[in-house]
Design a protein around this motif. Structure first.
Motif, short mmCIF file in Angstrom:
data_model
loop_
_atom_site.label_atom_id
_atom_site.label_comp_id
_atom_site.label_asym_id
_atom_site.label_seq_id
_atom_site.Cartn_x
_atom_site.Cartn_y
_atom_site.Cartn_z
N TRP A 1 92.82 -3.45 -38.40
CA TRP A 1 92.91 -4.21 -39.49
C TRP A 1 93.83 -5.35 -39.75
O TRP A 1 94.74 -5.36 -39.00
CB TRP A 1 93.65 -3.22 -40.78
CG TRP A 1 92.76 -1.80 -41.03
CD1 TRP A 1 92.61 -0.77 -40.62
CD2 TRP A 1 91.73 -2.01 -42.04
NE1 TRP A 1 91.75 0.00 -41.20
CE2 TRP A 1 90.98 -0.54 -42.12
CE3 TRP A 1 91.28 -3.07 -42.99
CZ2 TRP A 1 90.15 -0.38 -43.01
CZ3 TRP A 1 90.25 -2.75 -43.93
CH2 TRP A 1 89.68 -1.46 -43.88
N LYS B 1 82.34 -10.71 -45.46
CA LYS B 1 81.68 -9.41 -45.79
C LYS B 1 80.72 -9.46 -44.75
O LYS B 1 80.41 -8.23 -44.31
CB LYS B 1 81.34 -9.34 -47.04
CG LYS B 1 80.41 -8.03 -47.77
CD LYS B 1 81.45 -7.12 -47.61
CE LYS B 1 80.76 -5.85 -48.28
NZ LYS B 1 81.88 -4.65 -48.24
N VAL C 1 84.63 -3.06 -42.35
CA VAL C 1 84.95 -3.18 -43.51
C VAL C 1 85.77 -4.42 -44.13
O VAL C 1 86.53 -4.80 -43.30
CB VAL C 1 85.75 -1.96 -44.12
CG1 VAL C 1 85.82 -1.86 -45.65
CG2 VAL C 1 84.82 -0.59 -43.78
N SER D 1 87.62 -6.07 -47.69
CA SER D 1 88.28 -5.38 -49.11
C SER D 1 89.16 -6.79 -49.57
O SER D 1 89.70 -7.28 -48.79
CB SER D 1 88.74 -4.14 -49.12
OG SER D 1 90.20 -4.16 -48.15
N ARG E 1 92.05 -6.93 -52.98
CA ARG E 1 92.75 -6.21 -54.01
C ARG E 1 94.15 -6.92 -54.39
O ARG E 1 94.70 -7.65 -53.54
CB ARG E 1 93.21 -4.68 -53.70
CG ARG E 1 94.40 -4.67 -52.50
CD ARG E 1 94.48 -3.30 -51.92
NE ARG E 1 95.68 -3.00 -50.89
CZ ARG E 1 95.53 -3.28 -49.67
NH1 ARG E 1 94.40 -3.61 -49.18
NH2 ARG E 1 96.55 -3.34 -48.81
#
Length: 437
Positions: free
Chosen positions: A365, A405, A414, A416, A418
């Protein structure tokens, strides 16, 4: 209403098995009772036949009254010239002498009896058994026939569940394959081992996948070709503007700068379209390499560092775990640069942008955290849409996150976005790749 096909099949088959089991059980129960009754009748007939062969004289002339168990049969022998029984195993029981030859059911002394009467020229032989005893024996034997059905029906239920689950396992695998289909993965569904009834449905899905892939490829080719065709005239326009700059009158310099800014923005949009086309392209496995993620992050930060320093934005690293992924290094670099560029673009002057590389649950990540204003929660589901811009006041093409993406999906990863929930405003943008170490 049951929505699951598996549940419908299991329910229907279990109900059918249960109905068959109940019908079979009732049938076996009734047949067993009838068979037991016929067997007991045969026993009465056989005993009467034995008495006819001279065994009658072996019965006691005066037996003890009431000494015979209730479950035993009663034998009474009449002589034609005698009013009282010639022999009887139970003198207290007055069987009807006038009963017709053969079987009859009569009430004697307040009880129901099954009586078989055998008439000879010189005597009449009656063999009787309590109907209650017969019913009890028949019930006992009939109930025993139900036990196999009581045990087998639940076992058949379990077998039905296992067979249906096994039969639908192929569909579950096909469903997982369908869920994995996206713009970068258009692999057709395998028809190997698929039931004949489902084959037309799978063929239709494969035809749809083929058409969708052709449509997406046409769109991708159009974007790529258009970007390439537009890049050449824009480059020529940029050169002409550079050559023209010394000849612009001082009063027109502001308008000229706006013109050059527009050309630059158009060039940036063309570059983003080309990156998007490359990100959407089908992955070639022979181009994969072992990418050092922290090194890519450092290079991406180095490219935007001059802009960040000019605006007083502090770029730091919280954690840089040693991690590697199987990918094309240029793709990973584009994704990280887009995330960092977005963070710097939306972070106010003298703000802060933090990067980290972590390994969690088999994924590498890359997190980019800024101190910008954040994004309204209702807009978060749209941030990866192409040409969508959450804040139109800030310059941008609306393609940066779409490219991120697309790259993440291309490698089975993935992406994301937030809002921060640590008491500060800002965004946490993340992209995860399957670990390749």
């Amino acid at each position: 209403m049951i929505k699951s096909l598996r549940n419908q099949l299991v329910f229907a088959l279990c109900v059918l098995v249960s109905i068959v089991g109940v019908v079979q059980g009732v049938s076996s129960y009734q047949l067993s009772k009838a068979g037991m009754s016929a067997l007991l009748d045969l026993r009465l007939e056989q005993v009467a036949g034995r008495m006819r062969g001279g065994f009658a004289d072996s019965l006691p002339a005066i037996p003890a009254r009431g000494s015979q168990p209730e479950g035993d049969i009663v034998i009474t022998i009449w002589k034609d010239d005698q009013v009282t029984p010639y022999r009887s195993t139970e003198p207290t029981l007055a069987l009807p002498r006038e009963a017709p030859a053969g079987f009859a059911t009569r009430a004697v002394s307040g009880e129901e009896w099954r009586i078989y009467t055998l008439r000879e020229p010189s005597m009449a032989i009656q063999v009787a058994q309590r109907s209650a005893v017969r019913h009890e024996l028949a019930e006992e034997r009939a109930v025993k026939t139900l036990w196999p059905m009581i045990v087998l029906v639940p076992l058949v239920w379990i077998a039905v569940l296992l067979v249906v689950r096994r039969s639908l396992r192929k569909l579950n695998r096909l469903g997982a394959q369908v869920q994995g289909i996206d713009v970068s993965h258009f692999q057709q569904l395998s028809t190997s081992g698929v039931p004949i009834e489902i084959r037309p449905f799978i063929d239709s899905i494969n035809l749809m996948i083929e058409r969708l892939a052709q449509s997406i490829e046409s769109e991708r080719k159009f974007i790529s070709d258009a970007a390439h065709e537009l890049r050449t005239p824009l480059t020529a326009l940029q050169l002409q503007a550079d050559n023209l700059q010394p000849h612009i009158a001082p009063g027109n310099q502001e308008r000229f700068r706006e013109l050059r800014s527009g050309i630059t923005r158009s060039g940036g949009l063309i570059a983003q379209l080309l990156r998007l086309a490359r990100a959407d392209a089908v992955l070639q496995t022979d181009t994969l390499e072992r990418v050092d993620v922290p090194a890519v992050v450092v290079n991406a930060v180095a490219e935007v560092l001059p802009i960040a320093m000019k605006r007083g934005i502090d770029i730091g690293a919280d954690e840089m775990a040693s991690a590697f992924v199987r990918a094309v290094e240029a793709d990973v670099g584009i994704a990280v640069r887009n995330l960092v560029s977005n963070a710097i673009r939306y972070t106010p002057d003298d703000g802060k942008v933090d990067l980290s590389v972590q390994i969690r649950d088999g994924m590498v990540w890359i997190d980019v955290t800024d101190t910008g204003p954040g994004i309204a929660e209702e807009l978060l589901p749209r941030v990866f849409d192409r040409f969508f811009r959450a804040n139109t006041q800030i310059e941008g093409s609306g393609l940066g996150l779409s490219i991120v993406k697309a790259i993440a999906s291309k490698y089975g990863g993935v992406a994301s976005l937030r809002n921060r929930h640590d008491g500060r405003s800002g965004i946490v943008a993340s992209i995860g790749f399957p670990s390749g170490s």
